[in-house]
Design a protein around this motif. Structure first.
Motif, PDB file in Angstrom:
ATOM      1  N   LEU A   6     -39.179  32.960-102.594  1.00  0.00           N
ATOM      2  CA  LEU A   6     -40.571  32.996-102.141  1.00  0.00           C
ATOM      3  C   LEU A   6     -41.469  32.203-103.091  1.00  0.00           C
ATOM      4  O   LEU A   6     -42.319  31.421-102.651  1.00  0.00           O
ATOM      5  N   GLN A   7     -41.274  32.400-104.382  1.00  0.00           N
ATOM      6  CA  GLN A   7     -42.098  31.692-105.352  1.00  0.00           C
ATOM      7  C   GLN A   7     -41.822  30.186-105.322  1.00  0.00           C
ATOM      8  O   GLN A   7     -42.744  29.387-105.457  1.00  0.00           O
ATOM      9  N   GLN A   8     -40.583  29.800-105.112  1.00  0.00           N
ATOM     10  CA  GLN A   8     -40.249  28.377-104.996  1.00  0.00           C
ATOM     11  C   GLN A   8     -40.915  27.753-103.776  1.00  0.00           C
ATOM     12  O   GLN A   8     -41.237  26.562-103.777  1.00  0.00           O
ATOM     13  N   MET A   9     -41.117  28.544-102.731  1.00  0.00           N
ATOM     14  CA  MET A   9     -41.773  28.066-101.518  1.00  0.00           C
ATOM     15  C   MET A   9     -43.300  28.076-101.653  1.00  0.00           C
ATOM     16  O   MET A   9     -44.005  27.696-100.722  1.00  0.00           O
ATOM     17  N   GLY A  10     -43.810  28.552-102.788  1.00  0.00           N
ATOM     18  CA  GLY A  10     -45.249  28.558-103.015  1.00  0.00           C
ATOM     19  C   GLY A  10     -45.954  29.837-102.607  1.00  0.00           C
ATOM     20  O   GLY A  10     -47.184  29.892-102.619  1.00  0.00           O
ATOM     21  N   TRP A  11     -45.218  30.874-102.253  1.00  0.00           N
ATOM     22  CA  TRP A  11     -45.820  32.150-101.887  1.00  0.00           C
ATOM     23  C   TRP A  11     -46.177  32.929-103.139  1.00  0.00           C
ATOM     24  O   TRP A  11     -45.457  32.901-104.128  1.00  0.00           O
ATOM     25  N   ARG A  12     -47.288  33.627-103.084  1.00  0.00           N
ATOM     26  CA  ARG A  12     -47.699  34.520-104.169  1.00  0.00           C
ATOM     27  C   ARG A  12     -47.260  35.921-103.768  1.00  0.00           C
ATOM     28  O   ARG A  12     -47.473  36.337-102.631  1.00  0.00           O
ATOM     29  N   VAL A  13     -46.648  36.633-104.696  1.00  0.00           N
ATOM     30  CA  VAL A  13     -45.938  37.870-104.360  1.00  0.00           C
ATOM     31  C   VAL A  13     -46.492  39.064-105.135  1.00  0.00           C
ATOM     32  O   VAL A  13     -46.658  38.999-106.354  1.00  0.00           O
ATOM     33  N   ALA A  14     -46.744  40.151-104.409  1.00  0.00           N
ATOM     34  CA  ALA A  14     -47.089  41.441-105.022  1.00  0.00           C
ATOM     35  C   ALA A  14     -45.961  42.417-104.721  1.00  0.00           C
ATOM     36  O   ALA A  14     -45.425  42.425-103.603  1.00  0.00           O
ATOM     37  N   ILE A  15     -45.612  43.202-105.709  1.00  0.00           N
ATOM     38  CA  ILE A  15     -44.623  44.260-105.518  1.00  0.00           C
ATOM     39  C   ILE A  15     -45.340  45.583-105.735  1.00  0.00           C
ATOM     40  O   ILE A  15     -45.925  45.822-106.791  1.00  0.00           O
ATOM     41  N   VAL A  16     -45.302  46.426-104.715  1.00  0.00           N
ATOM     42  CA  VAL A  16     -45.897  47.757-104.807  1.00  0.00           C
ATOM     43  C   VAL A  16     -44.755  48.756-104.761  1.00  0.00           C
ATOM     44  O   VAL A  16     -44.031  48.836-103.764  1.00  0.00           O
ATOM     45  N   TRP A  17     -44.581  49.486-105.840  1.00  0.00           N
ATOM     46  CA  TRP A  17     -43.512  50.483-105.916  1.00  0.00           C
ATOM     47  C   TRP A  17     -43.965  51.783-105.256  1.00  0.00           C
ATOM     48  O   TRP A  17     -45.147  52.132-105.265  1.00  0.00           O
ATOM     49  N   GLU A  18     -42.999  52.491-104.706  1.00  0.00           N
ATOM     50  CA  GLU A  18     -43.246  53.774-104.049  1.00  0.00           C
ATOM     51  C   GLU A  18     -44.022  54.726-104.963  1.00  0.00           C
ATOM     52  O   GLU A  18     -44.923  55.433-104.505  1.00  0.00           O
ATOM     53  N   CYS A  19     -43.704  54.727-106.252  1.00  0.00           N
ATOM     54  CA  CYS A  19     -44.352  55.666-107.175  1.00  0.00           C
ATOM     55  C   CYS A  19     -45.852  55.382-107.334  1.00  0.00           C
ATOM     56  O   CYS A  19     -46.595  56.248-107.787  1.00  0.00           O
ATOM     57  N   ALA A  20     -46.299  54.189-106.943  1.00  0.00           N
ATOM     58  CA  ALA A  20     -47.731  53.887-106.983  1.00  0.00           C
ATOM     59  C   ALA A  20     -48.480  54.622-105.882  1.00  0.00           C
ATOM     60  O   ALA A  20     -49.690  54.780-105.955  1.00  0.00           O
ATOM     61  N   MET A  21     -47.750  55.085-104.865  1.00  0.00           N
ATOM     62  CA  MET A  21     -48.385  55.741-103.720  1.00  0.00           C
ATOM     63  C   MET A  21     -47.955  57.191-103.565  1.00  0.00           C
ATOM     64  O   MET A  21     -48.399  57.868-102.663  1.00  0.00           O
ATOM     65  N   ARG A  22     -47.097  57.664-104.439  1.00  0.00           N
ATOM     66  CA  ARG A  22     -46.508  58.983-104.277  1.00  0.00           C
ATOM     67  C   ARG A  22     -47.073  59.946-105.314  1.00  0.00           C
ATOM     68  O   ARG A  22     -47.164  59.627-106.491  1.00  0.00           O
ATOM     69  N   GLY A  23     -47.453  61.138-104.846  1.00  0.00           N
ATOM     70  CA  GLY A  23     -47.923  62.159-105.759  1.00  0.00           C
ATOM     71  C   GLY A  23     -49.257  61.843-106.398  1.00  0.00           C
ATOM     72  O   GLY A  23     -49.558  62.327-107.474  1.00  0.00           O
ATOM     73  N   LYS A  24     -50.061  61.033-105.747  1.00  0.00           N
ATOM     74  CA  LYS A  24     -51.347  60.638-106.313  1.00  0.00           C
ATOM     75  C   LYS A  24     -52.494  61.260-105.528  1.00  0.00           C
ATOM     76  O   LYS A  24     -52.360  61.666-104.379  1.00  0.00           O
ATOM     77  N   SER A  25     -53.672  61.287-106.130  1.00  0.00           N
ATOM     78  CA  SER A  25     -54.848  61.803-105.457  1.00  0.00           C
ATOM     79  C   SER A  25     -55.492  60.709-104.619  1.00  0.00           C
ATOM     80  O   SER A  25     -55.144  59.542-104.726  1.00  0.00           O
ATOM     81  N   VAL A  26     -56.470  61.085-103.799  1.00  0.00           N
ATOM     82  CA  VAL A  26     -57.171  60.117-102.959  1.00  0.00           C
ATOM     83  C   VAL A  26     -57.833  59.045-103.815  1.00  0.00           C
ATOM     84  O   VAL A  26     -57.807  57.874-103.481  1.00  0.00           O
ATOM     85  N   GLN A  27     -58.370  59.419-104.952  1.00  0.00           N
ATOM     86  CA  GLN A  27     -59.003  58.437-105.836  1.00  0.00           C
ATOM     87  C   GLN A  27     -57.991  57.399-106.291  1.00  0.00           C
ATOM     88  O   GLN A  27     -58.286  56.220-106.334  1.00  0.00           O
ATOM     89  N   ASP A  28     -56.778  57.826-106.604  1.00  0.00           N
ATOM     90  CA  ASP A  28     -55.756  56.892-107.034  1.00  0.00           C
ATOM     91  C   ASP A  28     -55.375  55.937-105.909  1.00  0.00           C
ATOM     92  O   ASP A  28     -55.109  54.776-106.156  1.00  0.00           O
ATOM     93  N   VAL A  29     -55.346  56.426-104.669  1.00  0.00           N
ATOM     94  CA  VAL A  29     -55.053  55.562-103.527  1.00  0.00           C
ATOM     95  C   VAL A  29     -56.162  54.530-103.366  1.00  0.00           C
ATOM     96  O   VAL A  29     -55.900  53.366-103.096  1.00  0.00           O
ATOM     97  N   ASN A  30     -57.393  54.950-103.577  1.00  0.00           N
ATOM     98  CA  ASN A  30     -58.509  54.000-103.520  1.00  0.00           C
ATOM     99  C   ASN A  30     -58.386  52.953-104.623  1.00  0.00           C
ATOM    100  O   ASN A  30     -58.669  51.777-104.407  1.00  0.00           O
ATOM    101  N   ASP A  31     -57.960  53.368-105.811  1.00  0.00           N
ATOM    102  CA  ASP A  31     -57.746  52.415-106.904  1.00  0.00           C
ATOM    103  C   ASP A  31     -56.662  51.415-106.543  1.00  0.00           C
ATOM    104  O   ASP A  31     -56.762  50.231-106.858  1.00  0.00           O
ATOM    105  N   LEU A  32     -55.614  51.891-105.876  1.00  0.00           N
ATOM    106  CA  LEU A  32     -54.544  51.012-105.417  1.00  0.00           C
ATOM    107  C   LEU A  32     -55.106  49.986-104.435  1.00  0.00           C
ATOM    108  O   LEU A  32     -54.807  48.796-104.532  1.00  0.00           O
TER     109      LEU A  32
END
Length: 122
Positions: free
Chosen positions: A74-100
């Protein structure tokens, strides 16, 4: 979350390496959402199974290898990539989801090449 913020995207484009989860074509950016277990993330949600250890090490190792190959392609093709891990969305409060959402929105409107969430803290 991203759709609610007004961003439009396509899901799992088969013509891109790794079939990214969210593809923002005009922005030339993709988001990969990785499950902590299936992709072997070093967080509190990942534990090696006690049974069939060889099978799971091979399976998760293959997933990690495929992730690295797809990311590089993907990077060789010029795409910019974000990786969002499950733990960034799991067990968090609504405020944390808004921060995400704020972090992803800021990345989508920036010139930044990559983003990994959650950001590892000491």
């Amino acid at each position: 979350l991203v759709h609610g913020m007004g961003y439009r995207y396509r899901l799992h484009r088969k013509d891109l390496p790794g079939k990214p989860d969210l593809v923002f074509g005009p922005r030339h950016k993709v988001i990969l959402v990785h499950g902590c277990f299936w992709h072997g993330h070093t967080c509190r949600y990942f534990r090696w199974p006690a049974s069939r250890t060889e099978f799971w090490r091979a399976n998760i190792g293959r997933n990690q290898f495929n992730d690295a190959v797809a990311l590089d392609a993907l990077q060789q093709m010029g795409w910019r990539v974000a990786i969002v891990w499950e733990c960034a969305m799991r067990g968090k409060s609504v405020q944390d989801v808004n921060d995400l959402g704020v972090a992803v929105g800021a990345w989508l409107t920036s010139d930044a090449v990559s983003l990994v969430l959650p950001v590892e803290l000491p």
